[in-house]
Design a protein around this motif. Structure first.
Motif, PDB file in Angstrom:
ATOM      1  N   UNK A   1      59.580  64.728  28.999  1.00 39.73           N
ATOM      2  CA  UNK A   1      59.370  63.792  30.109  1.00 39.73           C
ATOM      3  C   UNK A   1      58.256  62.800  29.803  1.00 39.73           C
ATOM      4  N   UNK A   2      57.204  63.265  29.143  1.00 41.86           N
ATOM      5  CA  UNK A   2      56.087  62.365  28.802  1.00 41.86           C
ATOM      6  C   UNK A   2      56.549  61.304  27.799  1.00 41.86           C
ATOM      7  N   UNK A   3      57.374  61.702  26.830  1.00 45.84           N
ATOM      8  CA  UNK A   3      57.867  60.686  25.870  1.00 45.84           C
ATOM      9  C   UNK A   3      58.774  59.672  26.573  1.00 45.84           C
ATOM     10  N   UNK A   4      59.540  60.143  27.563  1.00 46.56           N
ATOM     11  CA  UNK A   4      60.406  59.215  28.312  1.00 46.56           C
ATOM     12  C   UNK A   4      59.548  58.213  29.088  1.00 46.56           C
ATOM     13  N   UNK A   5      58.422  58.699  29.593  1.00 47.60           N
ATOM     14  CA  UNK A   5      57.534  57.812  30.353  1.00 47.60           C
ATOM     15  C   UNK A   5      56.876  56.775  29.438  1.00 47.60           C
ATOM     16  N   UNK A   6      56.413  57.216  28.269  1.00 48.92           N
ATOM     17  CA  UNK A   6      55.781  56.285  27.330  1.00 48.92           C
ATOM     18  C   UNK A   6      56.785  55.206  26.917  1.00 48.92           C
ATOM     19  N   UNK A   7      58.036  55.639  26.688  1.00 39.51           N
ATOM     20  CA  UNK A   7      59.089  54.696  26.285  1.00 39.51           C
ATOM     21  C   UNK A   7      59.344  53.690  27.407  1.00 39.51           C
ATOM     22  N   UNK A   8      59.433  54.197  28.633  1.00 37.07           N
ATOM     23  CA  UNK A   8      59.706  53.323  29.785  1.00 37.07           C
ATOM     24  C   UNK A   8      58.666  52.202  29.882  1.00 37.07           C
ATOM     25  N   UNK A   9      57.402  52.555  29.653  1.00 36.46           N
ATOM     26  CA  UNK A   9      56.340  51.555  29.786  1.00 36.46           C
ATOM     27  C   UNK A   9      56.083  50.788  28.477  1.00 36.46           C
ATOM     28  N   UNK A  10      56.912  51.052  27.479  1.00 37.58           N
ATOM     29  CA  UNK A  10      56.773  50.328  26.213  1.00 37.58           C
ATOM     30  C   UNK A  10      55.470  50.657  25.498  1.00 37.58           C
TER      31      UNK A  10
ATOM     32  N   UNK B   1      52.850  63.041  35.705  1.00 37.53           N
ATOM     33  CA  UNK B   1      53.666  63.852  34.791  1.00 37.53           C
ATOM     34  C   UNK B   1      54.645  64.770  35.542  1.00 37.53           C
ATOM     35  N   UNK B   2      54.250  65.233  36.739  1.00 35.44           N
ATOM     36  CA  UNK B   2      55.094  66.185  37.490  1.00 35.44           C
ATOM     37  C   UNK B   2      56.542  65.713  37.614  1.00 35.44           C
ATOM     38  N   UNK B   3      56.788  64.518  38.174  1.00 31.27           N
ATOM     39  CA  UNK B   3      58.174  64.051  38.299  1.00 31.27           C
ATOM     40  C   UNK B   3      58.869  63.886  36.941  1.00 31.27           C
ATOM     41  N   UNK B   4      58.079  63.615  35.876  1.00 32.54           N
ATOM     42  CA  UNK B   4      58.681  63.433  34.547  1.00 32.54           C
ATOM     43  C   UNK B   4      59.166  64.762  33.970  1.00 32.54           C
ATOM     44  N   UNK B   5      58.517  65.863  34.357  1.00 29.23           N
ATOM     45  CA  UNK B   5      58.993  67.181  33.926  1.00 29.23           C
ATOM     46  C   UNK B   5      60.399  67.410  34.480  1.00 29.23           C
ATOM     47  N   UNK B   6      60.584  67.026  35.738  1.00 26.98           N
ATOM     48  CA  UNK B   6      61.911  67.206  36.345  1.00 26.98           C
ATOM     49  C   UNK B   6      62.910  66.253  35.679  1.00 26.98           C
ATOM     50  N   UNK B   7      62.469  65.047  35.343  1.00 26.98           N
ATOM     51  CA  UNK B   7      63.370  64.123  34.627  1.00 26.98           C
ATOM     52  C   UNK B   7      63.779  64.705  33.273  1.00 26.98           C
ATOM     53  N   UNK B   8      62.815  65.317  32.572  1.00 30.47           N
ATOM     54  CA  UNK B   8      63.114  65.954  31.282  1.00 30.47           C
ATOM     55  C   UNK B   8      64.179  67.027  31.456  1.00 30.47           C
ATOM     56  N   UNK B   9      64.038  67.786  32.528  1.00 27.57           N
ATOM     57  CA  UNK B   9      64.998  68.856  32.819  1.00 27.57           C
ATOM     58  C   UNK B   9      66.382  68.284  33.137  1.00 27.57           C
ATOM     59  N   UNK B  10      66.422  67.205  33.904  1.00 28.97           N
ATOM     60  CA  UNK B  10      67.718  66.587  34.254  1.00 28.97           C
ATOM     61  C   UNK B  10      68.388  66.030  32.994  1.00 28.97           C
ATOM     62  N   UNK B  11      67.592  65.379  32.133  1.00 28.66           N
ATOM     63  CA  UNK B  11      68.152  64.821  30.885  1.00 28.66           C
ATOM     64  C   UNK B  11      68.688  65.945  30.005  1.00 28.66           C
ATOM     65  N   UNK B  12      67.936  67.038  29.909  1.00 28.61           N
ATOM     66  CA  UNK B  12      68.378  68.167  29.080  1.00 28.61           C
ATOM     67  C   UNK B  12      69.685  68.751  29.609  1.00 28.61           C
ATOM     68  N   UNK B  13      69.822  68.817  30.935  1.00 27.44           N
ATOM     69  CA  UNK B  13      71.039  69.392  31.526  1.00 27.44           C
ATOM     70  C   UNK B  13      72.229  68.462  31.273  1.00 27.44           C
TER      71      UNK B  13
ATOM     72  N   UNK C   1      55.031  58.306  37.266  1.00 32.38           N
ATOM     73  CA  UNK C   1      56.175  59.173  36.961  1.00 32.38           C
ATOM     74  C   UNK C   1      57.201  59.115  38.081  1.00 32.38           C
ATOM     75  N   UNK C   2      56.694  58.899  39.274  1.00 30.31           N
ATOM     76  CA  UNK C   2      57.589  58.826  40.431  1.00 30.31           C
ATOM     77  C   UNK C   2      58.576  57.664  40.252  1.00 30.31           C
ATOM     78  N   UNK C   3      58.038  56.507  39.865  1.00 31.24           N
ATOM     79  CA  UNK C   3      58.905  55.338  39.691  1.00 31.24           C
ATOM     80  C   UNK C   3      59.826  55.481  38.480  1.00 31.24           C
TER      81      UNK C   3
END
Ligand code: NAP
Length: 295
Positions: free
Chosen positions: A144-153, A272-284, A7-9
């Protein structure tokens, strides 16, 4: 060895994309998205979470404000503040860091946030849209979890996903997002909880296993199908005398046991932790873009 889902990457790569979009929007509107976080009292973990969100805003070029209130603030006063922020056009997203002091009803406070500014995605209107398969603002952790799954295909369509845990902030919305008819959904989802009988019977069928229990190392190799993708949402502080701070963060999955048989797995921390913050940034960012489009 399994693929490590970092999630960090992923969040670093998403941050770059968000920052580029913020620069475009700034050139177009003269403004950048502005996230407000309300922090009541001085709970250590809450301060850490809000601090991490503030830092993420800085990284992607958002404005951010932390509004701090004494633990003794009345519910009425807090609701007035939320109302004021809701109607102030300079703000685009608002989160209230939970938990709140006992005399304040978290449900009432969550629903006082305008649904368009509810960038945590907890409001009933946003949950209702999600349940109807037409998401508004998506809850930050499942998003954030869906964004991560998408990133890794990692394909979800036609897969059997088992979600462990049915909380309103993780398990239930996760099950809804993965079963909707979007490119990050179309999975067949089984939702398990504390009343599920013969848990292993379900979890061992999972192509993708999402675990959100809050029970450190609950999931061992006996609950996992070899070759599964394992997403560990759990973050519990457990005592650890070998660390200077006296504790370490532990996931709900026994990483040493499960990682040798999984195809891919998230570490804790750094998953997952960093992806939660990514989800929040995307939502904003999306809240700001909606405002610009509707102006
Ligand atoms: P929660 O509200 O406590 O929900 C836990 C869920 O687990 C409940 O649905 C419960 O079932 C279920 N459960 C408990 N024991 C079980 C068992 N033995 N078998 C099957 N199901 C069981 O927790 P949450 O808010 O979803 O959080 C879960 C974990 O994720 C926590 O460690 C939390 O800190 C972490 N978290 C991390 C992030 C992040 O960004 N990394 C974000 C949010 C949460 P019942 O409904 O039947 O009680």
């Amino acid at each position: 060895m399994p693929q490590i889902l970092s999630g960090k990457e992923v969040s670093l790569s998403l941050n770059e994309k968000i920052a580029a979009r913020v620069a475009e929007l700034k050139a177009q509107t003269g403004r950048v998205p502005h996230l407000v976080a309300i922090l009541v009292g001085n709970d250590g973990a809450s301060q850490t979470y809000v601090g991490a969100k503030e830092k993420a805003c800085e990284t992607v070029g958002f404005d951010s404000s932390i509004m701090r209130f004494d633990a003794g603030i009345s519910q009425e006063e807090l609701l007035k503040e939320i109302d004021r922020i809701n109607s102030d056009d300079q703000y685009d997203g608002l989160i209230v860091q939970l938990p709140l002091p006992k005399h304040i009803d978290e449900e009432v406070v969550t629903h006082a946030i305008h649904p368009d500014m509810d960038v945590d995605g907890f409001h009933d209107i946003n949950m209702g849209k999600l349940a109807k398969g037409n998401p508004g603002v998506k809850p930050a952790t499942p998003y954030g979890i869906t964004l991560m799954l998408k990133h890794y295909g990692i394909e979800t369509s036609g897969k059997h996903v088992v979600v462990l845990g049915r909380s309103n902030i993780v398990g239930r919305p996760m099950s809804l997002l993965l079963s909707d008819s979007s490119d990050t959904g179309n999975a067949t989802v089984t939702l398990c909880h504390s009343r599920t009988r013969n848990l292993a019977e379900y979890t061992r069928q999972a192509d993708i296993l999402v675990v959100a229990l809050g029970k450190p190392e609950f999931v061992g190799a006996d609950l996992v199908k070899p070759g599964a993708v394992v997403i560990d949402v759990g973050t519990t502080r457990v005592d650890d005398a070998s660390r200077e701070r006296g504790w370490r963060l532990t996931g709900d999955v026994n990483y040493a046991e499960v990682s040798p048989i999984a195809a891919a797995i998230t570490p804790v921390p750094g998953g997952v932790g960093p992806m939660t913050i990514s989800g929040l940034m995307m939502n904003t960012l999306q809240a700001f873009e909606r405002k610009v489009q509707n102006a």
